[in-house]
Enzyme design. Structure first.
Site, short mmCIF file in Angstrom:
data_model
loop_
_atom_site.label_atom_id
_atom_site.label_comp_id
_atom_site.label_asym_id
_atom_site.label_seq_id
_atom_site.Cartn_x
_atom_site.Cartn_y
_atom_site.Cartn_z
CD GLU A 46 -5.54 2.91 0.18
OE1 GLU A 46 -4.79 2.22 -0.53
OE2 GLU A 46 -5.36 3.10 1.40
CG HIS A 53 -4.04 10.65 2.87
ND1 HIS A 53 -5.04 10.58 3.82
CD2 HIS A 53 -3.15 9.68 3.19
CE1 HIS A 53 -4.77 9.59 4.67
NE2 HIS A 53 -3.63 9.03 4.31
CD GLU A 82 -5.68 4.67 5.10
OE1 GLU A 82 -5.05 3.91 4.34
OE2 GLU A 82 -5.15 5.40 5.96
CD GLU A 85 -6.98 12.92 4.67
OE1 GLU A 85 -7.06 11.74 4.28
OE2 GLU A 85 -6.77 13.88 3.91
CD GLN A 102 -2.23 4.07 10.92
OE1 GLN A 102 -3.45 4.05 10.84
NE2 GLN A 102 -1.47 4.69 10.04
NE ARG A 143 -7.01 6.39 10.15
CZ ARG A 143 -6.40 6.13 9.01
NH1 ARG A 143 -5.17 5.65 9.00
NH2 ARG A 143 -7.01 6.36 7.87
CG ASP A 196 -2.05 1.00 1.11
OD1 ASP A 196 -2.37 1.42 -0.02
OD2 ASP A 196 -2.62 1.37 2.16
CG ASP A 247 -5.47 0.36 4.15
OD1 ASP A 247 -5.48 -0.67 4.83
OD2 ASP A 247 -4.57 1.23 4.21
CE LYS A 260 -2.73 2.14 7.51
NZ LYS A 260 -3.82 2.62 6.64
CB THR A 292 -7.13 -4.80 2.79
OG1 THR A 292 -6.14 -4.55 3.80
CG2 THR A 292 -7.09 -3.70 1.75
MN MN Z 1 -3.94 2.81 2.95
#
Ligand code: MN
Length: 359
Positions: A142, A74, A140, A299, A181, A178, A67, A174, A194, A198
């Site tokens: 993507e 971002h 996420e 975000e 992480q 948080r 990834d 993904d 993570k 996925t």
């Molecule tokens: Mn990602």
């Protein structure tokens, strides 16, 4: 949904995944695509099934999964959130496509429920880490790219050789815890925050179908090193839509991505690492310059400080029972739109943690 095994009479399509076909390479992909288009245009009766009557599985057996972190918006937003007193981008960011190796065995097809992960997290104000279900579970949005033809160990894939190796693109969510992480990722990068799951969309859009979606990159300054340079490079004009419990909360634009898919593949192999049929490499969260274009709730809610309203409720991160659906479309030939299908997932409550030995 066309039954390719019945239509073309070839064993390679009577398989649980597309890996065998993808390994056959670009000339063969083009011939099969032309044949399908010819049959569909001819108005013949095509063997197939209504989409509603079939169970969709992973389109490929995933080999390796990488990834990236290719959106400048971002990466800058996350930098401002996590390191408010430092420059938003790390010094390496404009020199190489930053990435990490993910867990191929936990890539799941759209529609698979996602069990809330538990793990260590050290919350603000706590002196020591605690164990428990993630309280900052995020998404996420993507795009991911699927390798068809691999490369030998020791031989980098040139940035101009992208089309010889990559078959097409999928949507990726993904899922990211948080809190887990944030505590674990220094200095070696994302791990258990993570690797629990996925999700990808159940069909792969061939690169050949995305020719009308090719656009110039937004521009790279400083100029990257020679192995990342090509006169032929392109980005993709793909519009994503993120829905949270049925309400659209973000519209991330892939066209704003700083690094191209070809640069990601060239970088991933420049040290001589091989790639294999079924490798998935994803772009990283797609975020545009506008707040409504942010592809992660971290975000979108500015670290949880600015909740968004979802169906009348004030929300920051995911609750049990929440469903997230990401869709996308891109310009096709003759003014048409190409659909990417969707990647959907619903959050299930955390399972109880395994106990240690009793004393
Ligand atoms: Mn990602």
């Amino acid at each position: 949904m066309v039954d390719l095994a019945a239509l073309l009479g070839e064993d390679v399509f009577a398989a649980p995944t597309l890996n065998g076909f993808l390994a056959q390479g670009p000339r063969r992909w083009a011939r099969v695509r032309a044949r399908i288009q010819q049959v569909l245009a001819g108005g013949e009766t095509v063997p197939g099934y209504p989409l509603a009557d079939v169970t969709l599985h992973l389109p490929v057996e995933i080999a390796d999964y990488v990834d990236f972190y290719a959106s400048e918006h971002h990466a800058s937003n996350v930098g401002r959130l996590l390191r408010p007193d430092a420059p938003p981008l790390m010094p390496n960011w404009k020199h190489l496509p930053v990435g990490y190796h993910g867990r191929a065995g936990t890539v799941v097809v759209s529609g698979t429920d996602i069990v809330r992960p538990s793990g260590q997290r050290k919350l603000p104000g706590d002196d020591a880490p605690t164990f428990g279900p993630s309280v900052r579970l995020d998404i996420e949005a993507e795009l991911g790219f699927i390798v068809g033809v691999g490369s030998p160990l020791g031989e980098p894939v040139a940035v101009d050789a992208f089309a010889d190796h990559v078959f097409g693109a999928v949507l990726v969510n993904d899922w990211s815890a948080r809190d887990i992480q944030a505590w674990e990722y220094v200095p070696l990068g994302p791990h258990l925050g993570k690797s629990f799951a996925t999700s990808i969309s159940p069909w792969v859009v061939p690169l050949a179908a995305l020719e009308a979606a090719r656009i110039p990159l937004p521009g790279q300054d400083p100029r990257p090193l020679p192995y990342l340079r090509t006169a032929l490079d392109w980005g993709l004009d793909v519009d994503l839509v993120v829905s949270w419990n049925g309400q659209v909360v973000a519209r991330p634009p892939y066209r704003s991505m700083y690094w191209s898919p070809a640069q990601m593949l060239a970088h991933m192999t420049v040290n001589g690492a091989s790639c294999r049929t079924g490798d998935l490499f994803a772009s990283g969260t797609i975020s545009g310059p506008d707040p409504a274009q942010r592809g992660a709730f971290l975000e979108l809610t500015w670290g949880g400080a600015e909740p968004v309203t979802v169906n009348g409720q004030s929300r920051t991160f995911l609750r049990d029972g929440d469903e997230v659906v990401i869709t996308a479309s891109a310009p096709g030939s003759h003014g048409t739109r190409i659909g990417f299908g969707e990647v959907a997932g619903t959050i299930l409550p955390a399972r109880s943690a395994p106990r240690g030995p009793t004393r």
